[in-house]
Write an enzyme that holds these catalytic residues in place. Structure first.
Site, PDB file in Angstrom:
ATOM      1  N   GLN A  31      35.365  50.611  27.656  1.00  0.00           N
ATOM      2  CA  GLN A  31      34.439  50.227  28.938  1.00  0.00           C
ATOM      3  C   GLN A  31      33.386  51.253  28.870  1.00  0.00           C
ATOM      4  O   GLN A  31      33.593  52.586  28.380  1.00  0.00           O
ATOM      5  CB  GLN A  31      35.653  50.373  30.009  1.00  0.00           C
ATOM      6  N   HIS A  62      46.482  54.323  46.720  1.00  0.00           N
ATOM      7  CA  HIS A  62      47.480  54.618  45.847  1.00  0.00           C
ATOM      8  C   HIS A  62      48.998  54.982  46.529  1.00  0.00           C
ATOM      9  O   HIS A  62      49.999  54.627  46.276  1.00  0.00           O
ATOM     10  CB  HIS A  62      47.573  56.108  45.229  1.00  0.00           C
ATOM     11  N   ASP A  86      44.406  56.867  35.919  1.00  0.00           N
ATOM     12  CA  ASP A  86      43.853  58.229  36.337  1.00  0.00           C
ATOM     13  C   ASP A  86      45.003  59.137  37.170  1.00  0.00           C
ATOM     14  O   ASP A  86      44.836  60.352  37.481  1.00  0.00           O
ATOM     15  CB  ASP A  86      43.246  57.603  37.649  1.00  0.00           C
ATOM     16  N   GLU A 106      48.746  52.618  29.769  1.00  0.00           N
ATOM     17  CA  GLU A 106      47.295  52.578  30.057  1.00  0.00           C
ATOM     18  C   GLU A 106      46.541  52.534  28.783  1.00  0.00           C
ATOM     19  O   GLU A 106      46.820  53.161  27.750  1.00  0.00           O
ATOM     20  CB  GLU A 106      46.902  54.000  30.824  1.00  0.00           C
ATOM     21  N   ASP A 137      48.646  48.328  25.377  1.00  0.00           N
ATOM     22  CA  ASP A 137      48.633  47.211  26.116  1.00  0.00           C
ATOM     23  C   ASP A 137      49.670  46.837  26.746  1.00  0.00           C
ATOM     24  O   ASP A 137      50.675  46.995  26.154  1.00  0.00           O
ATOM     25  CB  ASP A 137      47.984  45.906  25.334  1.00  0.00           C
ATOM     26  N   ASP A 155      48.340  48.707  38.418  1.00  0.00           N
ATOM     27  CA  ASP A 155      47.139  49.421  39.232  1.00  0.00           C
ATOM     28  C   ASP A 155      46.075  49.129  38.351  1.00  0.00           C
ATOM     29  O   ASP A 155      45.763  50.017  37.377  1.00  0.00           O
ATOM     30  CB  ASP A 155      47.699  50.769  39.217  1.00  0.00           C
ATOM     31  N   ASP A 158      39.539  45.306  38.054  1.00  0.00           N
ATOM     32  CA  ASP A 158      39.245  43.884  38.586  1.00  0.00           C
ATOM     33  C   ASP A 158      39.405  42.818  37.490  1.00  0.00           C
ATOM     34  O   ASP A 158      39.384  43.210  36.432  1.00  0.00           O
ATOM     35  CB  ASP A 158      37.988  43.659  39.252  1.00  0.00           C
TER      36      ASP A 158
HETATM   37  N1  SPD Z   1      37.199  46.648  43.221  1.00  0.00           N
HETATM   38  C1  SPD Z   1      37.817  47.876  42.670  1.00  0.00           C
HETATM   39  C2  SPD Z   1      39.160  47.512  42.470  1.00  0.00           C
HETATM   40  C3  SPD Z   1      39.824  48.834  41.830  1.00  0.00           C
HETATM   41  C4  SPD Z   1      41.086  48.787  41.471  1.00  0.00           C
HETATM   42  N2  SPD Z   1      41.534  49.754  40.503  1.00  0.00           N
HETATM   43  C5  SPD Z   1      41.787  51.114  41.204  1.00  0.00           C
HETATM   44  C6  SPD Z   1      42.433  51.990  40.295  1.00  0.00           C
HETATM   45  C7  SPD Z   1      42.995  53.224  41.202  1.00  0.00           C
HETATM   46  N3  SPD Z   1      44.040  53.669  40.080  1.00  0.00           N
END
Ligand code: SPD
Length: 275
Positions: A31, A62, A86, A106, A137, A155, A158
């Site tokens: 990405q 979080h 993150d 992750e 994955d 977590d 989108d």
């Molecule tokens: N539209 C933004 C959605 C983001 C969701 N992911 C957030 C990751 C934070 N750990």
């Protein structure tokens, strides 16, 4: 001169944050990753043009995605975080002394590396001996681990591109199968105004798989619509967690009133979801 980062997740809606400087800008294997220092929200991680978190408002996301399922389950020991590179959810999960292992699945190592550098307030949860990072994955890992986790936190980014599968029936089935008896999951589950039909579909799937799913919501000003929702997925009612003592460490968003109120839905959306 002001520089603005503008996000257009939906073709009919935009929002922006004022940028001080670009800290990183890289096309990773998976990405487009940007780390921006912003005027008001502090450092911000952007993936494929979408704000994932900022220093100032990530706590709503979080703390709510982590503590709602963690408090509902008695003494959670094994936790899986899908995505979450993150480290923000991991930091919250590791506040529980009952946790023996927290696995983070992750796909993109670069998310971990840049976040470690630019989000020092997460306190480097990766250094905790209970944390295990798997750069892979999550689907295969869920398949290999039925009945293993007291809590699962999805977590994710989108439902676009590679993350779309993480919002599918198949993913929810595998996730629920990976829960230990009485275990609970919480998933990133989008925005009531913009993603109504996706959320309905997920809720219906969650109802087929578990006895007590429910949708809840948190305010995050840098997300579309100023907030985001989560699907709580479990046989154990979320109310089990209400009034329980929080683990040591500071909360900046959740408290008992917010915990309860997060499940109250505006009428238009309550009707859509629960009928
Ligand atoms: N539209 C933004 C959605 C983001 C969701 N992911 C957030 C990751 C934070 N750990």
């Amino acid at each position: 001169m002001s520089i603005w980062f503008t996000e257009e997740l939906h073709p009919y809606y935009r929002k922006g944050v004022r940028v001080k400087r670009v800290l990183a800008d890289e096309q990773t294997e998976y990405q487009h990753l940007q780390m921006l220092e912003t005027e008001y929200f502090g450092n911000a991680l952007i993936l494929d043009g979408i704000i994932q978190l900022t220093e100032r408002d990530n706590m709503g996301y979080h703390e709510m995605i982590a503590h709602v399922p963690m408090l509902a389950v008695e003494n959670p020991k094994r936790v899986l975080i899908v995505g979450g590179g993150d480290g923000g959810s991991l930091q919250q999960v590791l506040r529980y002394s009952s946790v023996q292992q927290a696995v983070v699945c992750e796909l993109d190592q670069k998310v971990v590396d840049y976040s470690r550098k630019y989000f020092p307030t997460f306190g480097d949860p990766w250094a905790d001996s209970r944390a295990t990072l798997l750069v892979r994955d999550a689907f295969g890992y869920l398949e290999e681990n039925p009945g293993q986790f007291d809590v699962i936190i999805s977590d994710t980014t989108d439902p676009i591109g590679m993350a779309e599968r993480l919002f599918s029936d198949e993913f929810y089935r595998l996730m629920v199968r990976a829960l230990a008896p009485g275990g609970a999951a919480a998933t990133q589950c989008e925005q009531p105004y913009f993603d109504t039909s996706l959320i309905k579909t997920i809720y219906q799937t969650a109802r087929q798989l578990t006895k007590n799913p429910a949708y809840y919501y948190a305010q995050i000003p840098t997300y579309p619509g100023g907030g985001i929702g989560f699907m709580y997925v479990s046989d154990t009612p979320w109310t089990n967690g209400l009034g329980k003592a929080m683990p040591p460490g500071a909360n900046n968003y959740i408290n008992p009133d917010v915990h309860k109120a997060a499940f109250a839905l505006p009428e238009f959306f309550r009707k859509e979801l629960y009928g």
